[in-house]
Scaffold this motif. Structure first.
Motif, PDB file in Angstrom:
ATOM      1  N   TYR A   1       0.853  -1.204   0.000  1.00  0.00           N
ATOM      2  CA  TYR A   1       0.000   0.000   0.000  1.00  0.00           C
ATOM      3  C   TYR A   1       0.882   1.245   0.000  1.00  0.00           C
ATOM      4  N   LEU A   2       1.900   1.194   0.865  1.00  0.00           N
ATOM      5  CA  LEU A   2       2.771   2.367   1.007  1.00  0.00           C
ATOM      6  C   LEU A   2       3.539   2.631  -0.281  1.00  0.00           C
ATOM      7  N   VAL A   3       4.124   1.577  -0.840  1.00  0.00           N
ATOM      8  CA  VAL A   3       4.921   1.764  -2.060  1.00  0.00           C
ATOM      9  C   VAL A   3       4.035   2.284  -3.189  1.00  0.00           C
ATOM     10  N   MET A   4       2.864   1.678  -3.348  1.00  0.00           N
ATOM     11  CA  MET A   4       1.981   2.086  -4.448  1.00  0.00           C
ATOM     12  C   MET A   4       1.435   3.496  -4.232  1.00  0.00           C
ATOM     13  N   ALA A   5       0.984   3.779  -3.015  1.00  0.00           N
ATOM     14  CA  ALA A   5       0.411   5.109  -2.749  1.00  0.00           C
ATOM     15  C   ALA A   5       1.456   6.187  -3.024  1.00  0.00           C
ATOM     16  N   TYR A   6       2.680   5.978  -2.543  1.00  0.00           N
ATOM     17  CA  TYR A   6       3.691   7.034  -2.674  1.00  0.00           C
ATOM     18  C   TYR A   6       4.285   7.105  -4.075  1.00  0.00           C
ATOM     19  N   THR A   7       4.506   5.958  -4.707  1.00  0.00           N
ATOM     20  CA  THR A   7       5.094   5.995  -6.055  1.00  0.00           C
ATOM     21  C   THR A   7       4.120   6.636  -7.037  1.00  0.00           C
ATOM     22  N   MET A   8       2.847   6.336  -6.882  1.00  0.00           N
ATOM     23  CA  MET A   8       1.870   6.915  -7.812  1.00  0.00           C
ATOM     24  C   MET A   8       1.631   8.387  -7.512  1.00  0.00           C
ATOM     25  N   LEU A   9       1.669   8.743  -6.236  1.00  0.00           N
ATOM     26  CA  LEU A   9       1.559  10.165  -5.885  1.00  0.00           C
ATOM     27  C   LEU A   9       2.760  10.930  -6.438  1.00  0.00           C
TER      28      LEU A   9
ATOM     29  N   LEU B   1      -6.280   4.337   1.409  1.00  0.00           N
ATOM     30  CA  LEU B   1      -7.489   3.961   2.140  1.00  0.00           C
ATOM     31  C   LEU B   1      -7.381   2.551   2.721  1.00  0.00           C
ATOM     32  N   LEU B   2      -6.812   1.632   1.958  1.00  0.00           N
ATOM     33  CA  LEU B   2      -6.609   0.272   2.473  1.00  0.00           C
ATOM     34  C   LEU B   2      -5.674   0.306   3.683  1.00  0.00           C
ATOM     35  N   GLY B   3      -4.674   1.166   3.608  1.00  0.00           N
ATOM     36  CA  GLY B   3      -3.751   1.314   4.738  1.00  0.00           C
ATOM     37  C   GLY B   3      -4.450   1.863   5.975  1.00  0.00           C
ATOM     38  N   TYR B   4      -5.385   2.779   5.786  1.00  0.00           N
ATOM     39  CA  TYR B   4      -6.112   3.328   6.947  1.00  0.00           C
ATOM     40  C   TYR B   4      -7.042   2.279   7.542  1.00  0.00           C
ATOM     41  N   THR B   5      -7.564   1.394   6.688  1.00  0.00           N
ATOM     42  CA  THR B   5      -8.449   0.334   7.190  1.00  0.00           C
ATOM     43  C   THR B   5      -7.659  -0.654   8.048  1.00  0.00           C
ATOM     44  N   PHE B   6      -6.392  -0.820   7.725  1.00  0.00           N
ATOM     45  CA  PHE B   6      -5.528  -1.704   8.520  1.00  0.00           C
ATOM     46  C   PHE B   6      -5.324  -1.151   9.945  1.00  0.00           C
ATOM     47  N   MET B   7      -5.297   0.176  10.068  1.00  0.00           N
ATOM     48  CA  MET B   7      -4.903   0.777  11.352  1.00  0.00           C
ATOM     49  C   MET B   7      -5.808   0.437  12.537  1.00  0.00           C
ATOM     50  N   PRO B   8      -7.143   0.483  12.391  1.00  0.00           N
ATOM     51  CA  PRO B   8      -7.973   0.099  13.547  1.00  0.00           C
ATOM     52  C   PRO B   8      -7.738  -1.353  13.961  1.00  0.00           C
ATOM     53  N   ILE B   9      -7.558  -2.240  12.976  1.00  0.00           N
ATOM     54  CA  ILE B   9      -7.283  -3.648  13.299  1.00  0.00           C
ATOM     55  C   ILE B   9      -5.957  -3.719  14.049  1.00  0.00           C
ATOM     56  N   ASN B  10      -4.993  -2.975  13.546  1.00  0.00           N
ATOM     57  CA  ASN B  10      -3.656  -2.943  14.141  1.00  0.00           C
ATOM     58  C   ASN B  10      -3.713  -2.432  15.593  1.00  0.00           C
TER      59      ASN B  10
END
Lengths: 464, 142
Positions: free
Chosen positions: A103-111, A369-378
């Motif tokens: 998620y991080l690599v894709m979000a930042y590389t595309m941004l 957004l997928l990364g933010y969904t991970f955070m509550p579970i985390n």
């Protein structure tokens, strides 16, 4: 060159340098995101009208406040490069960590690709305004990415020090424009009374606007990528992240106020660079120049921070063998993840050259957004496995589990917002992440050393 | 006590193929909606009452009954459009393009199942892998 690949049998492991303070963390987070005030957020106006966008700005601001609170606690405790990726390894497990890293690599590389495109386009627009129409923006795209890659290659301290200066300059340009449009004198320059309308799509449009409301803040969680390079994780990360989100809330409110007072909402909803457009409508050459510089600086700062963050995430996955171990190397002199930096550069350029800007932006938003969904579970698992008092935390966020519940609810609403208008892209992205998850679970994971994934000096988690 | 897992060493070619495969998948995800002709926001043209749009064979569009008032634009809005360099016909192209927020229940259901199923798979599989990690970290012997 005597580089060293981590993960292989080596007598001594080279680590990233610990040289960063709270100002660098602020510069990393705000630097990545501030470009969102200069372009992209305004598509939320197109989806829900001016007031719909303002409501989205505040609601998504709440989402990011929850993100910043959760991140500050977990990252100040899991001080390792890779940010949320390193958190996922310790609290949930390898497959989740692999996905979060991607998620991080894709979000930042595309941004980063979108930032470079905006830089090139803006230079072409300015050239046309000065009598040189038809300038090809692509060389500027390549040049921007190449120069920033060189800066990142040479060292994180200089990279983020440059980011601090240009981010502060870009933020100042918004403040100068705000003063220039005389907010104390309604009707003189700003025309809110004549331009603001009712909600064009009703409340469903407000909900739909959440999708691009994310663009106001997308990337602030990138502060966590600096976890391994800050001098004091317990101080610098919460201070840098929380001051960053406050800066962005102020910048977002000023941006909305200025642009909706100058530009009809239908135009604003599809404009390339609304603050720059707003400056041209004031008729002031000084403001025009300030906003040209501010927009360029914001895009460059964002691309710079994105190179930093994407490479840290990719490097961390290589170091842990989630991706080929060749990427997990630290430069022996500059102490940077140089192979990860260099590998992602042509990929960012190729994304920029696909011409699929809306696809690239949507992929970036969805990965975030997928990364933010991970955070509550985390967060839930983190507090359950290591209750307060069982390990030393750099920062403890208040009102748990309320921020996690609010965050999960807002993520659900935002998925629905993306579905409204971009449902096919949403399914394609989820399909991509399902396929790569199967690939990791049934192929790639065999190369991963099991016990080495857990690097924190913590006691055994409760229940295991 | 758990046995320590010793992973196989991956060849240089294997590392290259894995990196290439992942990037190929990214491009596939980007290009798939394009190939299906389903990119961008779902929009439609909504013409105000009394306004008609005629498209010639060569693609040129002519408008009938088009005024700033019919587009719902007041004098302030009109002035700003003109400052932006737009006349009423150019502005109409933008103003009459609207998002279509009609919801297909089946499509919404499939999307919801995909997202929820994806996270359930992630958490379940990760839990299995995590138990191996913890067992090896805290119990392993070589």
């Amino acid at each position: 060159m005597t580089d060293q690949a981590l993960g292989q049998a080596q007598p001594q492991r080279i680590n990233l340098l610990k040289v960063l303070g709270p100002a660098h963390v602020w510069a990393l987070g705000v630097g990545i995101v501030l470009v969102g005030e200069f372009m992209g957020w305004n598509f939320s106006v197109g989806k829900g009208g001016a007031f719909g966008s303002l409501i989205a700005c505040w609601v998504i601001g709440l989402l990011y406040t929850c993100v910043a609170m959760i991140d500050s606690e977990v990252t100040s405790t899991v001080a390792a490069a890779g940010g949320q990726y390193a958190q996922a390894k310790h609290t949930i497990g390898p497959l989740m960590a692999f996905n979060v890293g991607l998620y991080l690599v894709m979000a930042y590389t595309m941004l980063e690709a979108a930032d470079a495109l905006v830089t090139g386009d803006l230079i072409a627009i300015a050239a046309a305004q000065f009598g040189h129409p038809g300038l090809d923006p692509r060389p500027f795209v390549v040049l921007t990415i190449a120069l920033l890659a060189l800066l990142n290659y040479r060292g994180v301290f200089m990279t983020l020090s440059v980011n601090f200066v240009i981010t502060a300059a870009a933020f100042t340009s918004i403040v100068i424009l705000f003063i220039g449009v005389q907010p104390w004198n309604p009707g003189a320059v700003l025309q809110h009374q004549g331009l603001l309308t009712d909600l064009p799509y009703g409340w469903i449009g407000v909900l739909a606007a959440f999708q691009f409301g994310i663009w106001y803040y997308l990337g602030i969680e990138g502060t966590c990528q600096a976890a391994e390079e800050v001098r004091s994780a317990g101080r610098a990360l919460p201070l840098g992240t929380m001051s960053g989100i406050i800066t962005l809330l102020i910048a977002a409110s000023l941006t909305w106020y200025i642009t909706t007072g100058l530009i009809p909402w239908e135009y604003l909803g599809q404009d390339l660079a609304p603050l720059y457009t707003a400056s041209t409508l004031t008729g002031s050459t000084v403001l025009h120049v300030f906003l040209f510089v501010g927009t360029i600086f914001s895009a460059v700062a964002s691309a710079n921070g994105c190179i930093n963050d994407a490479s840290r995430a990719w490097f961390s996955m290589g170091r842990d063998r989630y991706m080929p171990v060749w990427f997990g190397a630290v430069h022996p002199r500059y102490r940077t993840p140089f192979r990860a930096i260099l590998f992602l550069i042509p990929i960012a350029v190729s994304f920029a050259f696909t011409g699929l800007l809306d696809q690239v932006i949507t992929f970036s938003i969805l990965s975030g957004l997928l990364g933010y969904t991970f955070m509550p579970i985390n967060m839930h698992k983190f507090r359950k496995k290591w209750p307060l008092g069982s390990i030393r935390r750099g920062y403890v966020h208040p009102w748990h589990p309320l921020p996690a519940i609010v965050l999960l609810s807002l993520c659900t609403a935002t998925y629905f917002a993306v579905f409204l208008g971009y449902g096919v892209q949403l399914l394609a992205m989820i399909g991509f992440y399902i396929v790569v998850s199967l690939w990791f679970a049934f192929h790639r994971y065999k190369y991963v050393r099991r016990g080495d994934q857990f690097t924190m000096p913590w006691p055994r988690p409760l229940g295991y | 006590m758990a046995q320590k897992y010793d992973p196989p060493k991956q060849s240089g070619l294997g590392q290259f193929i894995d990196s290439f495969f992942l990037m190929a998948l990214v491009y596939a995800a980007l290009l798939l909606p394009i190939l299906l002709g389903l990119t961008g926001g779902a929009t439609e043209t909504v013409l105000p009452d009394g306004v008609t749009q005629i498209e010639a064979e060569d693609g040129t569009v002519t408008w009938q009954g088009l005024t700033w008032e019919s587009l719902g634009q007041n004098p302030t809005m009109q002035a700003q459009w003109e400052k932006l360099g737009y006349d009423v016909e150019a502005a109409a192209e933008i103003i009459t393009t609207r998002f279509d927020y009609s919801i297909a229940p089946l499509s919404l259901l499939i999307t919801a199942i995909a997202i929820i199923g994806y996270f359930i798979f992630l958490v379940t599989m990760s839990e299995k892998e995590y138990r191996e990690v913890i067992a090896e970290k805290f119990d392993a012997r070589r």
